[in-house]
Design a protein around this motif. Sequence first.
Motif, PDB file in Angstrom:
ATOM      1  N   ASP A  24       0.805  -1.229   0.000  1.00 30.46           N
ATOM      2  CA  ASP A  24       0.000   0.000   0.000  1.00 30.46           C
ATOM      3  C   ASP A  24       0.834   1.274   0.000  1.00 30.46           C
ATOM      4  O   ASP A  24       0.501   2.249   0.663  1.00 30.46           O
ATOM      5  N   ILE A  25       1.926   1.255  -0.748  1.00 31.96           N
ATOM      6  CA  ILE A  25       2.747   2.451  -0.916  1.00 31.96           C
ATOM      7  C   ILE A  25       2.485   2.999  -2.309  1.00 31.96           C
ATOM      8  O   ILE A  25       2.703   2.312  -3.307  1.00 31.96           O
ATOM      9  N   ASN A  26       1.990   4.222  -2.355  1.00 33.00           N
ATOM     10  CA  ASN A  26       1.719   4.865  -3.641  1.00 33.00           C
ATOM     11  C   ASN A  26       3.017   5.352  -4.262  1.00 33.00           C
ATOM     12  O   ASN A  26       3.905   5.839  -3.567  1.00 33.00           O
ATOM     13  N   CYS A  27       3.106   5.209  -5.564  1.00 33.30           N
ATOM     14  CA  CYS A  27       4.286   5.681  -6.273  1.00 33.30           C
ATOM     15  C   CYS A  27       3.846   6.291  -7.598  1.00 33.30           C
ATOM     16  O   CYS A  27       2.724   6.087  -8.054  1.00 33.30           O
ATOM     17  N   PHE A  28       4.752   7.052  -8.179  1.00 32.86           N
ATOM     18  CA  PHE A  28       4.466   7.731  -9.429  1.00 32.86           C
ATOM     19  C   PHE A  28       5.661   7.568 -10.356  1.00 32.86           C
ATOM     20  O   PHE A  28       6.798   7.842  -9.961  1.00 32.86           O
ATOM     21  N   GLU A  29       5.413   7.124 -11.553  1.00 32.95           N
ATOM     22  CA  GLU A  29       6.486   6.918 -12.532  1.00 32.95           C
ATOM     23  C   GLU A  29       6.643   8.175 -13.383  1.00 32.95           C
ATOM     24  O   GLU A  29       5.681   8.652 -13.979  1.00 32.95           O
ATOM     25  N   MET A  30       7.863   8.682 -13.407  1.00 33.68           N
ATOM     26  CA  MET A  30       8.145   9.885 -14.192  1.00 33.68           C
ATOM     27  C   MET A  30       8.982   9.527 -15.420  1.00 33.68           C
ATOM     28  O   MET A  30       9.666   8.517 -15.431  1.00 33.68           O
ATOM     29  N   ASP A  31       8.910  10.376 -16.413  1.00 28.22           N
ATOM     30  CA  ASP A  31       9.690  10.254 -17.654  1.00 28.22           C
ATOM     31  C   ASP A  31       9.231   9.087 -18.528  1.00 28.22           C
ATOM     32  O   ASP A  31       9.993   8.595 -19.356  1.00 28.22           O
ATOM     33  N   VAL A  32       8.002   8.659 -18.367  1.00 27.34           N
ATOM     34  CA  VAL A  32       7.471   7.537 -19.144  1.00 27.34           C
ATOM     35  C   VAL A  32       7.414   7.867 -20.625  1.00 27.34           C
ATOM     36  O   VAL A  32       7.757   7.040 -21.466  1.00 27.34           O
ATOM     37  N   HIS A  33       7.024   9.061 -20.953  1.00 29.39           N
ATOM     38  CA  HIS A  33       6.811   9.425 -22.346  1.00 29.39           C
ATOM     39  C   HIS A  33       8.053   9.994 -23.019  1.00 29.39           C
ATOM     40  O   HIS A  33       7.990  10.455 -24.150  1.00 29.39           O
ATOM     41  N   MET A  34       9.176   9.937 -22.341  1.00 35.42           N
ATOM     42  CA  MET A  34      10.422  10.411 -22.945  1.00 35.42           C
ATOM     43  C   MET A  34      10.866   9.495 -24.083  1.00 35.42           C
ATOM     44  O   MET A  34      11.642   9.901 -24.938  1.00 35.42           O
ATOM     45  N   SER A  35      10.355   8.261 -24.110  1.00 37.28           N
ATOM     46  CA  SER A  35      10.731   7.345 -25.186  1.00 37.28           C
ATOM     47  C   SER A  35      10.313   7.875 -26.548  1.00 37.28           C
ATOM     48  O   SER A  35      10.914   7.541 -27.563  1.00 37.28           O
ATOM     49  N   VAL A  36       9.290   8.717 -26.576  1.00 38.81           N
ATOM     50  CA  VAL A  36       8.870   9.328 -27.839  1.00 38.81           C
ATOM     51  C   VAL A  36       9.987  10.215 -28.368  1.00 38.81           C
ATOM     52  O   VAL A  36      10.282  10.228 -29.567  1.00 38.81           O
ATOM     53  N   LEU A  37      10.648  10.925 -27.471  1.00 38.88           N
ATOM     54  CA  LEU A  37      11.724  11.829 -27.880  1.00 38.88           C
ATOM     55  C   LEU A  37      13.003  11.088 -28.233  1.00 38.88           C
ATOM     56  O   LEU A  37      13.769  11.531 -29.075  1.00 38.88           O
ATOM     57  N   GLU A  38      13.251   9.970 -27.550  1.00 38.98           N
ATOM     58  CA  GLU A  38      14.498   9.248 -27.777  1.00 38.98           C
ATOM     59  C   GLU A  38      14.375   8.182 -28.856  1.00 38.98           C
ATOM     60  O   GLU A  38      15.354   7.528 -29.197  1.00 38.98           O
ATOM     61  N   GLY A  39      13.188   7.956 -29.364  1.00 43.35           N
ATOM     62  CA  GLY A  39      12.982   6.971 -30.412  1.00 43.35           C
ATOM     63  C   GLY A  39      12.888   5.548 -29.887  1.00 43.35           C
ATOM     64  O   GLY A  39      13.200   4.596 -30.587  1.00 43.35           O
ATOM     65  N   SER A  40      12.476   5.378 -28.630  1.00 44.90           N
ATOM     66  CA  SER A  40      12.292   4.064 -27.980  1.00 44.90           C
ATOM     67  C   SER A  40      13.573   3.236 -27.931  1.00 44.90           C
ATOM     68  O   SER A  40      13.538   2.010 -27.974  1.00 44.90           O
ATOM     69  N   VAL A  41      14.697   3.910 -27.824  1.00 44.58           N
ATOM     70  CA  VAL A  41      15.978   3.217 -27.735  1.00 44.58           C
ATOM     71  C   VAL A  41      16.251   2.750 -26.308  1.00 44.58           C
ATOM     72  O   VAL A  41      16.969   1.790 -26.080  1.00 44.58           O
TER      73      VAL A  41
END
Length: 72
Positions: A24-41
């Motif tokens: 029951d520990i809430n967490c938040f994932e950041m930078d998920v959509h950065m793959s769009v900028l890096e080309g999913s590398v």
Amino acid sequence: MKQLLRTTDPMKIIYAKALLAGDDINCFEMDVHMSVLEGSVGILPRRLMVLNDDLAEARQILIDNEFELEPE
């Protein structure tokens, strides 16, 4: 919020989120959509954030499950 985990491995993020949710520990994932900028590398790391009050417990959970974390 404080950074708990930083990795380029999306499977580690998924596993860490599942472990934290089990306690029951809430967490938040950041930078998920950065793959769009890096080309999913997969060169830009993703960060998993937790509330300041949950940081010590969350770190211990991940350490107990053999995650290598950066020092605080």
